[in-house]
Enzyme design. Structure first.
Site, PDB file in Angstrom:
ATOM      1  N   GLU A  49      10.128  -9.917 -12.340  1.00  0.00           N
ATOM      2  CA  GLU A  49       9.407  -8.945 -11.511  1.00  0.00           C
ATOM      3  C   GLU A  49       9.633  -7.580 -12.137  1.00  0.00           C
ATOM      4  OE1 GLU A  49      10.436  -9.010  -7.396  1.00  0.00           O
ATOM      5  OE2 GLU A  49       9.616 -11.018  -7.071  1.00  0.00           O
ATOM      6  N   ASP A  60      11.711   0.155  -0.338  1.00  0.00           N
ATOM      7  CA  ASP A  60      12.897   0.112  -1.194  1.00  0.00           C
ATOM      8  C   ASP A  60      14.006   1.024  -0.686  1.00  0.00           C
ATOM      9  OD1 ASP A  60      11.979  -1.710  -3.255  1.00  0.00           O
ATOM     10  OD2 ASP A  60      10.508  -0.158  -3.706  1.00  0.00           O
ATOM     11  N   TYR A 175       6.900 -14.750  -1.266  1.00  0.00           N
ATOM     12  CA  TYR A 175       8.159 -14.009  -1.343  1.00  0.00           C
ATOM     13  C   TYR A 175       8.629 -13.783   0.085  1.00  0.00           C
ATOM     14  CZ  TYR A 175      11.356 -10.279  -3.020  1.00  0.00           C
ATOM     15  OH  TYR A 175      12.450  -9.500  -3.326  1.00  0.00           O
TER      16      TYR A 175
END
Length: 263
Positions: A49, A60, A175
């Site tokens: 990734e 994040d 994911y």
């Protein structure tokens, strides 16, 4: 069949779980980043990734935010990120690369132009955190028509009503975000993750890979044991951010990969 599809088919045939590693393109600089990326397959990484630096990475935590800022401060751009992927492809034509980031840089480039460039650079799939299924016509559908997998995130808050919509048009793998929150904010627990992985697998034939909160070989093994594989990002990025030598970073990655592969 994309490189991602081929990789997971091969892993399934071997009865092996996947290990996916995330690194930020251009962190701490272009040359070091390329050296790390080129070393990942040899350290046991099945899928790379590659983070696309962006100024407002809403999903994040501080570790990956700082990595993105270091990359941007070093002059990293979307085009340079794709250039890094092209350089990787000069010596590796089999390891899948998933470009992970946010829609703004892609939008600024233009979807058609971006997809042409991404395909030419050897990108195999996209994870675009801030594009929900309701916006599939924006990038997801064009990307799949161009031969790229569009990989969706599912989370602990993706309930049974929402899940079918999230799975719609998803390809490559799913994911699963193991915790509620940002990257690096907590630790994944295999017992907590297992029921949700089973629920997602009942809704799709795609592999389900679990990320967020995995930072040791033992955790990688435990999580891969209840899913089709594990993703590690912040723990790797923190080593890079601390200025560890590339060889040491790759040794750390190797341990994580061995953990997942031993599940």
């Amino acid at each position: 069949m994309t490189r991602i599809d081929a990789k997971f088919a091969a892993l399934k045939a071997e009865g092996k779980k996947a290990f996916v590693a995330y690194v930020m393109a251009g962190d701490p600089d272009y040359e070091t980043s390329l050296e790390v990326v080129k070393g990942l397959p040899g350290a046991g990484v099945d899928v790379i990734e590659l983070g696309l630096p962006f100024t407002d990475p809403m999903a994040d935590g501080p570790t990956i935010q700082a990595a993105g800022q270091r990359a941007l401060d070093g002059g990293m751009t979307l085009d340079k990120t794709l250039e890094l992927a092209r350089s990787f492809r000069e010596t590796d034509d089999t390891t899948p690369i998933v470009l992970m980031g946010y829609y703004n840089p892609i939008y600024n480039c233009g979807v058609d132009a971006f997809l042409d460039k991404a395909k030419a650079a050897g990108i195999d799939g996209l994870i675009v955190v801030d594009l929900p299924p309701e916006e599939d016509e924006e990038l997801c559908i064009p990307a799949q028509k161009a031969g790229l997998n569009f990989i969706r995130l599912a989370t602990p808050t993706t309930d049974d009503v929402r899940l079918p919509r999230v799975m719609q048009n998803t390809s490559g793998f799913v994911y699963y975000v193991s915790i509620t929150g940002i990257t690096g904010a907590g630790e994944a627990n295999a017992e907590d993750v297992a029921p949700d992985v089973a629920r997602i697998k009942a809704a799709t034939d795609l592999p389900v890979i679990v990320g967020f909160g995995i930072n040791t070989p033992e955790k990688s093994r435990a999580i891969a044991g209840v899913a089709d594989g594990a993703v590690v990002g912040s723990a790797i990025v923190s080593k890079i951010g601390a200025g560890k030598p590339v060889a040491e970073v790759l040794d750390f990655v190797r341990g994580l990969a061995e953990g997942a592969h031993s599940a």
